[in-house]
Design an enzyme around this catalytic site. Structure first.
Site, PDB file in Angstrom:
ATOM      1  N   SER A 181      15.279  12.218  19.687  1.00  0.00           N
ATOM      2  CA  SER A 181      15.077  13.315  18.640  1.00  0.00           C
ATOM      3  C   SER A 181      15.618  14.483  18.846  1.00  0.00           C
ATOM      4  CB  SER A 181      13.410  13.445  18.238  1.00  0.00           C
ATOM      5  OG  SER A 181      13.259  14.328  17.341  1.00  0.00           O
TER       6      SER A 181
ATOM      7  N   HIS B 209      17.070  24.517  24.104  1.00  0.00           N
ATOM      8  CA  HIS B 209      15.858  24.068  23.348  1.00  0.00           C
ATOM      9  C   HIS B 209      14.668  23.990  24.267  1.00  0.00           C
ATOM     10  CE1 HIS B 209      13.690  21.219  20.659  1.00  0.00           C
ATOM     11  NE2 HIS B 209      13.101  20.603  21.709  1.00  0.00           N
TER      12      HIS B 209
ATOM     13  N   ASP C  25      16.384  11.938  11.664  1.00  0.00           N
ATOM     14  CA  ASP C  25      15.474  12.439  12.568  1.00  0.00           C
ATOM     15  C   ASP C  25      14.167  12.920  11.878  1.00  0.00           C
ATOM     16  OD1 ASP C  25      14.290  13.421  15.459  1.00  0.00           O
ATOM     17  OD2 ASP C  25      14.800  15.276  14.406  1.00  0.00           O
TER      18      ASP C  25
ATOM     19  N   ARG D 151       6.428   8.803  13.214  1.00  0.00           N
ATOM     20  CA  ARG D 151       6.152   8.967  14.520  1.00  0.00           C
ATOM     21  C   ARG D 151       4.789   9.683  14.601  1.00  0.00           C
ATOM     22  NH1 ARG D 151      10.509  11.787  18.042  1.00  0.00           N
ATOM     23  NH2 ARG D 151       8.636  11.650  19.588  1.00  0.00           N
TER      24      ARG D 151
ATOM     25  N   LYS E 119      19.778  16.232  17.386  1.00  0.00           N
ATOM     26  CA  LYS E 119      20.115  17.214  16.562  1.00  0.00           C
ATOM     27  C   LYS E 119      21.217  18.304  17.655  1.00  0.00           C
ATOM     28  CE  LYS E 119      15.607  18.368  16.168  1.00  0.00           C
ATOM     29  NZ  LYS E 119      14.716  17.176  16.588  1.00  0.00           N
TER      30      LYS E 119
END
Length: 433
Positions: free
Chosen positions: A183, A82, A161, A168, A187
């Protein structure tokens, strides 16, 4: 238990229990707690923060708001990567097929363009017919056949999320480190991969521009992942200069394919190799980083990673002929050449500004409902530290409908030319394990 009391407690800087955090997340997920109270909760967290245990509880509750994939039936190691987002950062498109070519399963759920940064899903959708909206059953089927698949977040994986991030985004609480951590990690944990590599960007073109804050976030995510039993590595990488030579969806797909064809060896390639090598190390596919780099490079030079990428396109409904015919990706009607205003060195590039300019050309979204122009973007010919003569081409803009003059002027201003050669940019600033 009342949401009011939990908001009051966190507003006053007190620690929340696992049960209190679960109450908030479960209540919001089931629409039992209204958005205005969740907004107040998020703002309380933004100002009062969460300690490591609270961050873990929040991540756990968000993870358990949907399905958690069990990939233990697969006959090899599982890994995911990520990035926190950057300009020209399409590394996932290269890393996933490289790892798959090394017999590592990569269940990758990616995101879309956000602000001035690009999104993996948008880049993939530049390929005609490519479908990122697979359900879990389809996702697993392709994962088993090709060892990797790349899709968007499903309604089944960490659904709270998606709701919370949207909230947010409109309540000015995006930059909270524990909220970012929860967050991302909810995932990643729900996807089921046992090895997770995080690329945390820092610098002018990153959301986390401050290095110290980027390091805090990286450490927080590593610590949180370890509590879930994941093998974690975080890299803090530079985003003071655009990564690679392309900004924009089709342009970055072409760059990806050229890297997989072993035709490009730029900083984008270098980072892809380094991040792939670190994941190869995580999965015990190499004894040291030198061997891991060689394994990643061989996956490209052998053509096997390209083959995996082409197969993914086919399996996900895309036109795999784009690998040999870039015209299938389309081409912008207009081009605008940016030239150096004087002789010297490229002292720095205002990366965030280039990202914004690319969005304004059509490559990103200024509003959530905006449609992306896959062919729009910027090609960069000169990078930080390069010598330039007055009149040299430093960039080229590709666009269809944009009023280009003000954008072109902003791009010109983004390239700062100086008389003294700047220090070489260190691509990877730190590694946290």
């Amino acid at each position: 238990m009342r949401i009011y009391d939990i908001i009051y407690k966190k507003r006053n800087g007190e620690k929340l229990t696992k049960e209190e955090i679960s109450f908030v997340i479960d209540g919001y997920n089931k629409a039992k707690i209204p958005e205005y109270q969740v907004s107040a909760f998020l703002m309380a967290v933004y100002f009062s923060g969460l300690n490591d245990n609270e961050t873990f509880y929040l991540t756990q509750a968000m993870t358990n708001s949907g399905k958690v994939l069990d990939l233990s039936f697969l006959d090899g190691p599982t890994a995911d990567k990520h990035s926190t987002g950057g300009v020209g950062d399409g590394t996932s498109l290269v890393i996933a097929p490289v790892l798959a070519a090394c017999d590592i399963y990569v269940p990758m759920m990616s995101g879309r363009a956000l602000g001035h940064t690009g999104g993996t899903l948008d880049k993939l959708e530049a390929i005609p017919g490519f479908n990122v909206n697979l359900n879990i059953k389809q996702f697993i089927k392709i994962l088993k056949k090709n060892k990797f698949a790349m899709i968007g977040q499903t309604k089944e994986i960490a659904p709270v999320d998606k709701k919370m991030y949207a909230l947010r985004d409109v309540t000015a609480t995006v930059e909270s480190i524990p909220l970012i951590c929860s967050s991302i990690m909810s995932k990643k944990i729900a996807e089921g991969a046992k090895n997770i590599l995080l690329d945390v960007k820092t610098g002018d073109g990153a959301f986390m521009s401050d290095y110290k804050k980027a390091k805090i976030l990286a450490k927080k995510m590593v610590e949180t992942g370890k509590k879930f039993g994941r093998n974690m590595t975080a890299v803090i990488s530079d985003m003071d200069s655009p990564l690679g030579n392309q900004i924009g969806n089709s342009l970055e797909v072409i760059q990806t394919i050229e890297v997989l064809k072993n035709n490009i060896k730029n900083d984008f390639y270098d980072l892809c190799i380094e991040l792939s090598a670190l994941t190869i190390m995580q999965t015990k596919k190499a004894k040291d980083i030198k061997q891991a780099r060689a394994v990643a490079q061989k996956a490209i030079s052998s053509g096997y990673a390209l083959e995996k990428f082409i197969k993914m396109i086919e399996y996900q409904g895309g036109n795999a002929k784009v690998a040999d015919n870039y015209s299938l990706l389309g081409k912008a009607k207009n081009e605008y050449i940016i030239k150096a205003q004087k002789t010297g060195y490229i002292g720095c590039i205002q990366t965030r500004q280039l990202g914004i300019c690319s969005c304004m050309l059509g490559a990103g979204r200024l509003k959530t409902e905006d449609k992306i122009d896959w062919t729009a973007g910027i090609t960069i010919y000169k990078k930080t530290g390069d010598v330039v003569k007055k009149g040299d081409i430093v960039a080229k803009l590709f666009y269809n409908k944009a009023a280009v003059e003000p954008i072109a002027n902003a791009v010109k201003e983004a390239f700062k030319i100086c008389t003294i050669k700047p220090k070489k940019i260190k691509l990877i600033k730190d590694i946290i394990i």
